[in-house]
Design a protein around this motif. Structure first.
Motif, PDB file in Angstrom:
ATOM      1  N   UNK A  51       1.052  -1.229  -0.152  1.00 23.73           N
ATOM      2  CA  UNK A  51       0.012   0.224  -0.104  1.00 23.73           C
ATOM      3  C   UNK A  51       0.774   1.498   0.080  1.00 23.73           C
ATOM      4  N   UNK A  52       0.620   2.050  -0.889  1.00 23.05           N
ATOM      5  CA  UNK A  52       1.194   3.863  -0.763  1.00 23.05           C
ATOM      6  C   UNK A  52       0.000   4.633  -0.606  1.00 23.05           C
ATOM      7  N   UNK A  53       0.136   5.345   0.617  1.00 27.03           N
ATOM      8  CA  UNK A  53      -0.862   6.356   0.940  1.00 27.03           C
ATOM      9  C   UNK A  53      -0.429   7.545   0.776  1.00 27.03           C
ATOM     10  N   UNK A  54      -1.340   8.435   0.002  1.00 30.99           N
ATOM     11  CA  UNK A  54      -0.990   9.874  -0.528  1.00 30.99           C
ATOM     12  C   UNK A  54      -1.720  10.755   0.092  1.00 30.99           C
ATOM     13  N   UNK A  55      -1.196  11.889   0.614  1.00 25.52           N
ATOM     14  CA  UNK A  55      -1.989  12.953   1.432  1.00 25.52           C
ATOM     15  C   UNK A  55      -1.380  14.075   0.698  1.00 25.52           C
ATOM     16  N   UNK A  56      -2.284  14.911  -0.239  1.00 27.88           N
ATOM     17  CA  UNK A  56      -1.971  15.767  -1.047  1.00 27.88           C
ATOM     18  C   UNK A  56      -3.338  16.754  -1.328  1.00 27.88           C
ATOM     19  N   UNK A  57      -2.784  18.159  -1.723  1.00 28.43           N
ATOM     20  CA  UNK A  57      -3.978  18.979  -2.261  1.00 28.43           C
ATOM     21  C   UNK A  57      -4.083  18.324  -3.666  1.00 28.43           C
ATOM     22  N   UNK A  64       0.716  11.041 -10.985  1.00 31.26           N
ATOM     23  CA  UNK A  64       1.789  10.346 -11.336  1.00 31.26           C
ATOM     24  C   UNK A  64       1.814   9.156 -10.259  1.00 31.26           C
ATOM     25  N   UNK A  65       1.400   9.405  -8.758  1.00 33.58           N
ATOM     26  CA  UNK A  65       1.627   8.580  -7.840  1.00 33.58           C
ATOM     27  C   UNK A  65       0.164   7.435  -8.270  1.00 33.58           C
ATOM     28  N   UNK A  66      -0.915   7.613  -8.693  1.00 31.12           N
ATOM     29  CA  UNK A  66      -1.738   7.035  -8.995  1.00 31.12           C
ATOM     30  C   UNK A  66      -1.043   5.864 -10.209  1.00 31.12           C
ATOM     31  N   UNK A  75      -1.695  -0.973  -4.034  1.00 37.87           N
ATOM     32  CA  UNK A  75      -2.777  -0.320  -3.695  1.00 37.87           C
ATOM     33  C   UNK A  75      -2.515   1.082  -3.258  1.00 37.87           C
ATOM     34  N   UNK A  76      -3.298   2.006  -3.934  1.00 30.10           N
ATOM     35  CA  UNK A  76      -3.228   3.398  -3.471  1.00 30.10           C
ATOM     36  C   UNK A  76      -4.374   3.731  -2.537  1.00 30.10           C
ATOM     37  N   UNK A  77      -3.978   4.525  -1.418  1.00 32.62           N
ATOM     38  CA  UNK A  77      -4.885   4.866  -0.418  1.00 32.62           C
ATOM     39  C   UNK A  77      -4.763   6.404  -0.361  1.00 32.62           C
ATOM     40  N   UNK A  78      -5.692   7.108  -1.009  1.00 36.59           N
ATOM     41  CA  UNK A  78      -5.646   8.533  -0.844  1.00 36.59           C
ATOM     42  C   UNK A  78      -6.257   9.236   0.435  1.00 36.59           C
ATOM     43  N   UNK A  79      -5.784   9.990   1.175  1.00 38.44           N
ATOM     44  CA  UNK A  79      -6.287  10.437   2.335  1.00 38.44           C
ATOM     45  C   UNK A  79      -6.705  11.900   2.475  1.00 38.44           C
ATOM     46  N   UNK A  80      -7.901  12.002   2.919  1.00 35.39           N
ATOM     47  CA  UNK A  80      -8.336  13.435   3.009  1.00 35.39           C
ATOM     48  C   UNK A  80      -7.639  14.513   3.823  1.00 35.39           C
ATOM     49  N   UNK A  81      -7.176  15.132   2.983  1.00 33.14           N
ATOM     50  CA  UNK A  81      -6.275  16.430   3.671  1.00 33.14           C
ATOM     51  C   UNK A  81      -7.069  17.335   4.637  1.00 33.14           C
ATOM     52  N   UNK A 146      10.097  -1.165 -15.089  1.00 41.48           N
ATOM     53  CA  UNK A 146       9.507  -2.598 -14.704  1.00 41.48           C
ATOM     54  C   UNK A 146       9.052  -3.241 -15.924  1.00 41.48           C
ATOM     55  N   UNK A 147       9.439  -4.484 -16.184  1.00 40.50           N
ATOM     56  CA  UNK A 147       8.991  -5.326 -17.127  1.00 40.50           C
ATOM     57  C   UNK A 147       7.841  -5.920 -16.973  1.00 40.50           C
ATOM     58  N   UNK A 148       7.411  -6.197 -15.651  1.00 44.26           N
ATOM     59  CA  UNK A 148       6.238  -6.799 -15.179  1.00 44.26           C
ATOM     60  C   UNK A 148       5.364  -5.690 -14.622  1.00 44.26           C
ATOM     61  N   UNK A 149       4.136  -5.450 -15.282  1.00 46.39           N
ATOM     62  CA  UNK A 149       3.316  -4.146 -14.626  1.00 46.39           C
ATOM     63  C   UNK A 149       1.986  -4.721 -14.237  1.00 46.39           C
ATOM     64  N   UNK A 150       1.886  -5.708 -13.267  1.00 42.88           N
ATOM     65  CA  UNK A 150       0.348  -5.881 -12.999  1.00 42.88           C
ATOM     66  C   UNK A 150      -0.410  -4.672 -12.479  1.00 42.88           C
ATOM     67  N   UNK A 151      -1.761  -4.828 -13.094  1.00 48.03           N
ATOM     68  CA  UNK A 151      -2.457  -3.710 -12.572  1.00 48.03           C
ATOM     69  C   UNK A 151      -2.514  -3.642 -11.104  1.00 48.03           C
ATOM     70  N   UNK A 152      -2.525  -2.256 -10.488  1.00 54.78           N
ATOM     71  CA  UNK A 152      -2.682  -2.284  -9.162  1.00 54.78           C
ATOM     72  C   UNK A 152      -4.473  -1.883  -8.902  1.00 54.78           C
ATOM     73  N   UNK A 153      -4.609  -1.670  -7.847  1.00 55.39           N
ATOM     74  CA  UNK A 153      -5.953  -1.106  -7.364  1.00 55.39           C
ATOM     75  C   UNK A 153      -6.128  -0.156  -6.287  1.00 55.39           C
ATOM     76  N   UNK A 154      -7.204   0.191  -5.682  1.00 57.70           N
ATOM     77  CA  UNK A 154      -7.225   1.219  -4.744  1.00 57.70           C
ATOM     78  C   UNK A 154      -7.780   0.891  -3.399  1.00 57.70           C
ATOM     79  N   UNK A 155      -7.476   1.246  -2.221  1.00 60.06           N
ATOM     80  CA  UNK A 155      -8.134   1.016  -0.998  1.00 60.06           C
ATOM     81  C   UNK A 155      -8.385   2.369  -0.457  1.00 60.06           C
TER      82      UNK A 155
END
Length: 511
Positions: A51-57, A64-66, A75-81, A146-155
């Motif tokens: 999981x990568x958490x993201x806290x931004x405006x 880019x992060x997504x 997994x990307x986890x955006x967090x309410x700023x 990366x040669x292998x690029x499996x599709x990620x998702x979101x949490x």
């Protein structure tokens, strides 16, 4: 589809344009930087399912992060700023994030790092933040793609309007990033025919599911995302004209704010390029939607979905005009209406809205009991998120309200959304919320909490006139028995009403 496909054929085509600064991120840049970030995170030891958490405006780096996560199985986890530092730290820790990426513009970023010191890797962009390494340096020093690029998702984490935020972990698709299968991309590219020529206005906070995922789908299809740093009613109209916006997504509160602009302001801006104006996230009062169709024409589409992404319904303007108040028919999943025991109900009967899928599409992170509660007692692939509604004889879904918000007065169910819809365009009201408050005789009674356009106009006479106004338009037993005036109705930046904040003012004190 993903940005790399379009970077290969049209690298200079704008992928992101910020309305405030004018900053542009091309497809070539988005592909290069997201690929570099994916490689860098992999070099730090992050692997599929982490999981990568993201806290931004609202910033171009969000995409880019997504896309770095989407192209490396993370997994990307955006967090309410707008949450407190404690609340953000809770989400970061609860998600099990291996990396945290923040914008220096978010004031609480430093404090969050102090409260979540166990996150292995932390980076900041847009400036230095104590406790964080440089995001730009991370990308600059990345290894090979990366040669292998499996599709990620979101949490995503729920907004917490009815309790503590909970992680909604989506099932990860067993595909590579360049393979079809993402349902939102399929919808935009299929029925809505979104493609490279489209310009999509994104006015909402990008940490929520729809703004992030719909923008991602536009990128997958090669269009341009025009993102507002912050929603402003006149600014949105100006952006539509300036950038030749063809598609946009709003929440009903944004419609209301645009309709509240002076007529001469609204008339200043052209909107003829718009072919698709989608709204979602909350019930739209019918009079508000009718006013938008009258203004913009039959380009207004509505969808009903949730953070859980267990199903989606859609309805066009022509359909809605014959099925006023409906949120449409399912385009993802099959809709069922069931009672509290799970028994399917007949057309016209109000019950819990379930969506049937081939698999259960989500789980609540670290909360198997809540996952079970959301799952139908007999059908393991039918899930619900607590909304009430009914299907008509033609299969169109009509929502009544959230189960948690239903007012039971004298043994009769009253749905606040219906009362709010009546009051939203009252000439004196800027914003309104309807809640149930304790009543010794009836159990609960209906209270309207009102934010006036002119706060100095508050009076007992105006309160009574608001009650009378409602009684003239819906059944008397649904009308407020009392009206309170407050300085501001609590809403999230998405426009979603935070009723628990209002209930704190009344229910604990027994008012």
């Amino acid at each position: 589809m993903y940005p790399g496909v379009h970077a290969a054929t049209n690298p200079d085509h704008p992928a992101v344009v910020m309305t405030g600064s004018g900053r542009t991120l091309t497809y070539g840049q988005l592909d290069d930087r997201s690929a570099a970030l994916a490689s860098a995170l992999n070099g730090l030891g992050l692997r599929k399912g982490d999981v990568v958490a993201m806290l931004t405006d609202n910033a171009a780096e969000c995409f880019e992060i997504y896309w770095a996560c989407m192209r490396s199985g993370l997994y990307i986890t955006p967090v309410n700023r707008n949450l407190s530092a404690d609340e953000v730290a809770y989400i970061v820790k609860d998600s099990g994030a291996s990396a945290l990426i923040v914008a220096a513009a978010v004031p609480i970023a430093g404090r969050v790092r102090e409260l979540a010191p166990d996150v292995a890797h932390a980076f900041a962009f847009g400036g230095e933040v104590a406790g964080y390494a440089s995001y730009d340096d991370l990308i600059a020093n990345a290894g090979e793609r990366l040669a292998d690029q499996p599709r990620g998702s979101d949490m995503m984490y729920s907004s917490g309007t009815t309790g503590r935020p909970k992680g909604v972990k989506q099932a990860m698709l067993p595909i590579q990033i360049d393979q079809p299968g993402d349902p939102i991309t399929g919808l935009l590219g299929g029925p809505f025919k979104v493609g490279p020529a489209d310009v999509y206005l994104q006015p909402a906070p990008v940490y929520h599911a729809a703004p992030l995922k719909w923008s991602g789908a536009v990128h997958a299809l090669g269009g341009t995302v025009v993102m507002m740093e912050k929603f402003d009613a006149e600014g949105a109209l100006a952006a539509i004209e300036k950038y030749g916006v063809t598609c946009a997504q709003f929440v009903p509160t944004m419609f209301v704010r645009m309709l509240q602009l002076p007529e001469e302001t609204r008339a200043k801006y052209a909107h003829g390029t718009l072919r698709l104006a989608v709204h979602a996230a909350a019930p739209c009062p019918p009079d508000v939607k009718q006013a938008m169709i009258d203004w913009w024409g039959p380009v207004v589409f509505e969808y009903y979905g949730s953070t859980e992404q267990n199903g989606i319904t859609f309805i066009s303007s022509p359909e809605w005009l014959t099925k006023r108040g409906s949120v449409g028919k399912a385009m993802i999943g099959i809709t069922h209406i069931c009672d509290d025991e799970g028994v399917e109900l007949a057309a016209g009967e109000v019950g819990t809205v379930y969506f049937e899928r081939d698999i259960r599409p989500f789980e609540y992170h670290n909360d198997p009991d809540k996952t079970d509660e959301a799952t139908h007692p007999q059908h393991g692939t039918w899930t619900a998120v607590g909304d009430l509604g009914y299907l008509d004889e033609d299969g169109y879904l009509f929502l009544t309200d959230r189960k948690a918000f239903t007012i039971i007065s004298g043994g009769v169910n009253i749905y606040p959304a219906e009362v709010e819809a009546v009051l939203t365009l009252h000439p004196d009201i800027y914003d309104v919320a309807v809640i149930g408050v304790p009543d010794e005789e009836m159990g609960q009674s209906v209270k309207a909490v009102v934010q006036l356009k002119d706060p100095s106009a508050a009076s007992d006479e105006l309160a009574q006139s608001i009650i009378d106004y409602t009684r003239e338009r819906i059944a008397r037993f649904k009308a407020p028995r009392s009206v309170d005036f407050i300085a501001e109705i609590p809403r999230l930046p998405t426009g979603k009403l935070v009723k628990r904040e209002l209930e704190k003012l009344y229910v604990p004190t027994g008012v």
